[in-house]
Design a protein around this motif. Structure first.
Motif, short mmCIF file in Angstrom:
data_model
loop_
_atom_site.label_atom_id
_atom_site.label_comp_id
_atom_site.label_asym_id
_atom_site.label_seq_id
_atom_site.Cartn_x
_atom_site.Cartn_y
_atom_site.Cartn_z
N LYS A 39 0.78 -1.25 0.16
CA LYS A 39 -0.11 -0.08 -0.05
C LYS A 39 0.68 1.28 0.12
O LYS A 39 0.53 2.09 -0.62
CB LYS A 39 -0.83 -0.24 1.07
CG LYS A 39 -2.14 -1.08 1.26
CD LYS A 39 -3.04 -0.79 2.16
CE LYS A 39 -4.12 -1.71 1.98
NZ LYS A 39 -5.30 -1.62 3.19
N ARG B 2 -11.70 -1.37 -1.66
CA ARG B 2 -11.36 -2.39 -0.41
C ARG B 2 -9.86 -2.81 -0.58
O ARG B 2 -9.38 -3.31 0.53
CB ARG B 2 -12.20 -3.63 -0.73
CG ARG B 2 -11.97 -4.38 -1.92
CD ARG B 2 -12.94 -5.56 -1.92
NE ARG B 2 -13.02 -6.40 -3.17
CZ ARG B 2 -13.44 -6.08 -4.18
NH1 ARG B 2 -14.04 -4.98 -4.58
NH2 ARG B 2 -13.25 -6.92 -5.28
N HIS B 3 -9.19 -2.47 -1.46
CA HIS B 3 -7.81 -3.09 -1.64
C HIS B 3 -6.96 -1.68 -1.24
O HIS B 3 -5.96 -1.85 -0.79
CB HIS B 3 -7.36 -3.57 -2.76
CG HIS B 3 -8.38 -4.44 -3.38
ND1 HIS B 3 -8.07 -5.77 -2.67
CD2 HIS B 3 -9.19 -4.68 -4.39
CE1 HIS B 3 -9.04 -6.84 -3.50
NE2 HIS B 3 -9.62 -6.18 -4.32
N LEU C 265 -4.12 1.58 -7.17
CA LEU C 265 -4.92 0.39 -7.29
C LEU C 265 -4.45 -0.18 -8.62
O LEU C 265 -4.46 -1.44 -8.79
CB LEU C 265 -6.40 0.67 -7.46
CG LEU C 265 -7.09 0.94 -6.31
CD1 LEU C 265 -8.56 1.35 -6.36
CD2 LEU C 265 -7.24 -0.26 -5.35
N TYR D 9 -5.39 -3.90 -9.57
CA TYR D 9 -6.84 -3.89 -9.35
C TYR D 9 -7.39 -2.68 -10.41
O TYR D 9 -6.72 -1.94 -11.02
CB TYR D 9 -7.25 -3.48 -7.98
CG TYR D 9 -6.46 -4.40 -7.09
CD1 TYR D 9 -7.37 -5.85 -6.77
CD2 TYR D 9 -5.69 -4.22 -6.34
CE1 TYR D 9 -6.88 -6.79 -6.12
CE2 TYR D 9 -5.04 -5.25 -4.99
CZ TYR D 9 -5.83 -6.40 -5.26
OH TYR D 9 -5.10 -7.43 -4.51
N MET E 156 -1.41 -1.81 -8.17
CA MET E 156 -1.46 -2.85 -7.43
C MET E 156 -2.15 -4.36 -7.98
O MET E 156 -2.11 -5.31 -7.63
CB MET E 156 -2.30 -2.75 -5.99
CG MET E 156 -1.37 -1.86 -5.11
SD MET E 156 -2.46 -1.22 -3.75
CE MET E 156 -2.48 -2.62 -2.85
N GLU F 29 -11.97 -0.10 -6.76
CA GLU F 29 -11.80 -1.16 -5.93
C GLU F 29 -11.35 -0.92 -4.71
O GLU F 29 -10.34 -1.45 -4.30
CB GLU F 29 -11.24 -2.33 -6.76
CG GLU F 29 -11.99 -2.84 -7.90
CD GLU F 29 -11.58 -4.12 -8.61
OE1 GLU F 29 -12.13 -4.80 -9.19
OE2 GLU F 29 -10.20 -4.50 -8.26
#
Length: 474
Positions: free
Chosen positions: A81, A138-139, A127, A132, A130, A136
């Motif tokens: 993150k 939630r990530h 995201l 995604y 990462m 999204e």
């Protein structure tokens, strides 16, 4: 598949996001999210989005970068993150994706919409890094992760301070260049004798070079004053969160985030001594606004003088010629107007007027926050840019091309009664006053009348009325 995902799939050009007020469609390609979308719908005031000032976008990204670094060191953010957030911030700092900062600079909420615009853009960039899709969260969440250990109330003013400092760099360079151009004209015109004037009346002789050197000197300390106010703006309330108590910011966070912000910004950032006071006080912004106003006043006075000195060409002072940059009239052939100084005047008036807006907005703070910060930030960034561009215009299109009407200047000196002042120490005030009165009503020259009355010899007059004697006290 969630309801939101089904709704988003229904229209491939949009995605649906959800906040505490419900659901809303967002353009599928947008890096921003639902809170930015709501703000864009609510605030359509100036037509000036955050992206108009790249300094502010970069400053917001620097604050978010520093926060992510600090949170990672405190084990609040995981490696993936933190890396996603900092990588996204670096792209913004380098100038990418600024078009996704769409919120109007004037907004309610003390800058919350600006902060959320940054949080959502950074989250969606992260995201993708990462693996995604946009939205999204939630990530990687705009609030939980990108805004971790922060509040709009410490992020927004801290970023604003940095952005203003960045904007002042170009302004300082423009002022310095203008001063050099004025000094060069002072040197070029150093041997041209002319009349000085006070209260729009003849005073005593001077050189045109002295006049332009005075213009340059008048701007001499302005860059130092701008720099001094920028040093004051380096004191931030970051880590104070909502009202300066530091709620939700862990211990050691303050030291770490300030250190990281100083590194990424390249500025001597320091933590405010009293975070609660710093969260509501707009004093440094008011000082910067006053510095811009002071500079604007000086530039407007300079522009007034240029317009007077170049007035004419047949029925005005006509001591200097301003470069002709465009035809001046739709009805009067051959007319050329002093449009560049006029534009500088108008810029100065805008700066002076908005200084009052900044003053009123700073006074309007209540208790632990000033909700009027967006107006302050908008005006200061806009004023700094307007001044910088106008100064460069004045320098390039006006000052550098000015020429002198040397013969015309000399004629004014020869016909002037003002030279009688130089004779006062030699013939006395009463005699000088009498000679001036006779000269005024008869049209005869002062020197001629002094010779006629044999008050001084030709040799004495020549020495007293020489250009060097009349224009210097050395």
């Amino acid at each position: 598949m969630t309801t939101i995902e089904k709704l988003a799939n229904h229209d491939p050009s949009t995605r649906v996001e959800e906040d505490s007020l419900g659901q809303q469609s967002v353009p599928a390609s947008a890096l921003y999210g639902i809170q930015t979308q709501r703000a864009a719908q609510n605030f359509d005031i100036t037509g000036t989005p955050i992206s108009h000032f790249s300094e502010l976008v970069r400053a917001l990204a620097m604050v978010k970068y520093a926060a992510a670094k600090a949170n990672h060191q405190l084990d609040i953010l995981s490696d993936d993150k933190a890396d996603a957030i900092t990588d996204a911030c670096l792209e913004l700092i380098e100038g990418a994706h600024h078009e996704h900062f769409i919120v109007d600079l004037i907004q309610g909420g003390a800058g919350t919409s600006t902060n959320m615009n940054a949080n959502e853009v950074i989250a969606n960039l992260g995201l993708v890094k990462m693996g995604y899709k946009y939205g999204e969260y939630r990530h990687l969440h705009p609030n939980n992760d990108v805004n971790c250990s922060q509040s709009t109330n410490d992020v927004y003013p801290s970023a604003a301070r940095i952005a203003i400092i960045f904007s002042a760099r170009a302004l300082k360079q423009a002022v310095s260049q203008l001063q050099r151009s004025l000094e060069a004209k002072g040197q070029e015109f150093s041997e041209i004798l002319k009349m000085g004037r006070t209260q729009m009346q003849d005073a005593v002789p001077m050189t045109l070079g002295q006049e332009f050197h005075a213009f340059a000197s008048d701007l001499g300390g302005e860059t130092d004053r701008i720099e001094h106010t920028c040093q004051q703006l380096c004191e931030v309330n970051l880590s104070g969160t909502a009202i300066g108590t530091g709620l939700n910011a862990p211990s050691r966070y303050a030291d770490l985030v300030i250190k990281e912000l100083a590194v990424v910004s390249g500025l001597p950032i320091r933590l405010a001594v009293d975070l609660m006071a710093a969260s509501s006080d707009m004093g440094d912004f008011v000082t910067f606004s006053g510095t811009l106003k002071r500079l604007a006043i000086k530039l407007s006075k300079l522009s007034n003088d240029l317009r007077l000195l170049s007035s004419g060409p047949r029925t005005g002072l006509n001591e200097i010629n301003l470069p002709a940059v465009q035809p001046g009239s739709s009805i009067m052939p051959g007319k050329v107007n002093p449009v560049i100084p006029e534009a500088m005047n108008q810029t100065a008036f805008q700066i002076m007027g908005t200084d009052m807006s900044v003053t009123m907005a700073a006074e309007a703070g209540q208790l632990q926050l000033n909700a009027m910060e967006p107006l302050i930030v908008y005006n200061l960034l806009n004023n700094s840019r307007m001044l910088e561009k106008s100064i460069r215009m004045l320098d390039k299109l006006c000052i550098q091309g000015i020429t002198a009407n040397e013969d015309h200047c000399a004629q004014y000196v020869e016909r002037s009664i003002g030279i009688v002042t130089a004779l006062v120490p030699h013939i006395g005030y009463d005699n000088a006053s009498r000679i001036a009165g006779i000269a005024l009503h008869s049209g005869l020259g002062v020197a001629e009348l002094v010779r006629r009355e044999k008050l001084l010899s030709d040799e004495q007059l020549a020495a007293i009325l020489s250009p060097s004697a009349m224009t210097t006290n050395l």
